[in-house]
Scaffold this active site. Structure first.
Site, PDB file in Angstrom:
ATOM      1  N   GLU A 118      -5.599  -8.422  -1.213  1.00  0.00           N
ATOM      2  CA  GLU A 118      -6.276  -8.249   0.080  1.00  0.00           C
ATOM      3  C   GLU A 118      -7.731  -7.920  -0.191  1.00  0.00           C
ATOM      4  OE1 GLU A 118      -4.798  -5.584   3.105  1.00  0.00           O
ATOM      5  OE2 GLU A 118      -2.731  -5.970   2.509  1.00  0.00           O
ATOM      6  N   GLU A 156       0.831  -1.218   0.000  1.00  0.00           N
ATOM      7  CA  GLU A 156       0.000   0.000   0.000  1.00  0.00           C
ATOM      8  C   GLU A 156       0.860   1.261   0.000  1.00  0.00           C
ATOM      9  OE1 GLU A 156      -2.930  -0.466   3.141  1.00  0.00           O
ATOM     10  OE2 GLU A 156      -4.170  -1.695   1.833  1.00  0.00           O
TER      11      GLU A 156
END
Ligand code: BG6
Length: 468
Positions: free
Chosen positions: A366, A179
């Protein structure tokens, strides 16, 4: 049509959220070790509170987590029982280079991941490795100021080279920074110019480090597939006011495309100038850096997706925060126990938008529902809400593949075994197919129990996503 034959179904974890064993195997202290449970976690995470030493007033969940360090064989056997074809793990930098700037790697750390990877391969589970999942040796933070400092690129390269060589022929799928875009996403809209300056500089050094890692990774093993990893959020304008449309566009540019463009296209996008100008940002960027970015574009685009976020320029007190993002309540959506918007269609929108922009294979690394789970006296956990959440998301993924031709390589659901929440440090925010007996304060037997979603996911994998 459906999903590709070699589609990778599995789950995802991160070292700091599941391993524990912080003081074992000659490991160094990592920045995330010092992220406590409770209100101060956010302050430490955003750098507003400096915490360089442990104290008695706080509980530090990463130190013990769910003890994957000692349970990995049992856990991997359970993943294999579900039919996993991939497991996303992160390597904790401070297990390999305890200080970060050490001359030699730590043998015990290397051996630990060797064992984990071999255990996965024993069951034909592909390891998908995140090189940096928020884990940085604390020493690098204290001595060099972490990614504020260009020297980090060299330390990171050293680390990458070591693991690419050591796990050559065993690991094929890698991603550089988890991220990566959160450095910007995490800034409130009214953050100071200094905060933006620091965030954009930090990102630039990470972009260069990532691009060099891609090049080295390919040199060491041309079979390596190395991806970026973006926190995927589908932003919507709350109203049709053109101001909201423009504001929404800036959220996509700043929060999603800025990092993706650099890592997938090898150059800063045209709107960069405007973004930097808005905050008087002047960066240390060399010609050599720009060359590296061009040469080190990623092989695949991997991302997390949990939710969408509605945004507006109008006064609106019904604010909601979600995965590293802030916005306002969307009246058309339901929200999770932690206030994250439930929006499977947002995943389809994201997949199609991103595939169209980059035309690179995508992987959802995810996705999942953080919820309160109740364990019955007989050990059952009836998590039909989780099954429903994932089912709806997989349906939308399939539409993106079938109807829009998105090249989707795999799906690793988040927290396939209960683990520590990154955002809150809680254990009670559970995502897993496997329940772990541990509470927020660290009490519990660590015993593992299969939830109802365990059998459900097994059939999803066995049918390549047909039986939902
Ligand atoms: C992502 C992170 O932001 O979301 C994970 O990559 C994290 O580390 C996950 O755990 C879910 O967020 P949370 O705050 O519910 O743990």
């Amino acid at each position: 049509m459906g999903f590709r034959k070699d589609f990778l179904w599995g789950g995802a974890t991160a070292a700091n959220q599941c391993e524990g064993g912080a003081n074992e195997g000659n490991r160094g202290v990592a920045n995330v070790d010092l992220m406590p449970l409770g209100e101060d976690r956010y302050l430490v995470g955003t750098g507003k509170m400096k915490m360089y030493d442990f104290d008695d007033q706080h509980f530090y969940p990463a130190l013990t987590a769910v003890d994957f360090y000692h349970h990995y064989k049992e856990d991997i056997a359970l993943f294999a029982e579900m039919g996993f074809q991939a497991l996303r793990i992160s390597i904790d930098w401070s297990r390999i280079y305890p200080q970060g700037d050490d001359e030699y790697p730590n043998q015990e750390g290397l051996d630990f991941y060797h064992c984990v990877i071999d255990e996965l391969l024993k069951y034909h589970i592909e390891p998908v490795v995140t090189i940096s999942h928020y884990e940085t040796p604390l020493h690098l933070v204290q001595k060099y100021g972490s990614w504020r400092n260009r020297k980090m690129i060299d330390f990171f390269m050293n680390y990458c080279q070591t693991i690419f060589k050591r796990y050559k022929d065993k690991v094929k799928y890698w991603m550089t920074f988890n991220e990566i875009n959160n450095t910007i996403n995490f800034l409130p809209d009214d953050a100071s110019d200094e905060a933006y300056q620091e965030a954009y500089q930090h990102l630039h050094y990470q972009f260069v480090a990532s691009a060099r890692a891609v090049q080295i990774g390919h040199e060491i093993d041309p079979e390596n597939k190395i991806g970026c990893m973006i926190c995927g959020i589908t932003y919507y304008p709350l109203t049709s006011d053109p101001e909201d449309i423009l504001f929404n566009r800036s959220k996509w540019e700043k929060g999603i495309f800025y990092c993706g463009d650099v890592q997938c296209k090898g150059k800063y996008p045209t709107f960069t100038k405007r973004l930097w100008k808005e905050h008087n940002v002047q960066l240390d960027i060399t010609e050599q850096d720009l060359e590296e970015l061009k040469k080190g574009t990623v092989d695949m685009y991997t991302f997390s997706y949990y939710m969408s976020q509605a945004v507006t320029t109008h006064k609106n007190d019904d604010t909601v925060s979600g995965n590293m993002s802030f916005g306002v309540r969307n009246p058309y959506l339901e929200y999770s126990d932690w206030g994250w918007a439930l929006d499977p269609k947002g995943l389809r929108y994201y997949l199609e938008m991103i595939y169209d922009r980059y035309e690179k294979p995508l992987m959802v690394v995810e996705n999942g529902l953080g919820a309160y789970d109740k364990i019955e006296e007989d050990g059952q956990v009836k998590d039909d809400y989780r099954i429903d959440y994932m089912k709806q998301h997989i349906i939308e993924m399939k539409k993106a593949v079938d109807e829009d031709g998105v090249d989707l390589m795999g799906y690793t659901s988040w927290g396939c075994i209960d683990l520590v929440s990154a955002g809150t440090g809680e254990m009670k925010k559970r995502y897993g197919f496997i329940y772990v007996d541990k509470d927020n304060e660290g009490n519990g037997t660590l015993k593992r129990y299969k939830k109802d979603s365990f059998e459900w996911y097994k059939q999803v994998i066995a049918s390549n996503g047909e039986k939902l």
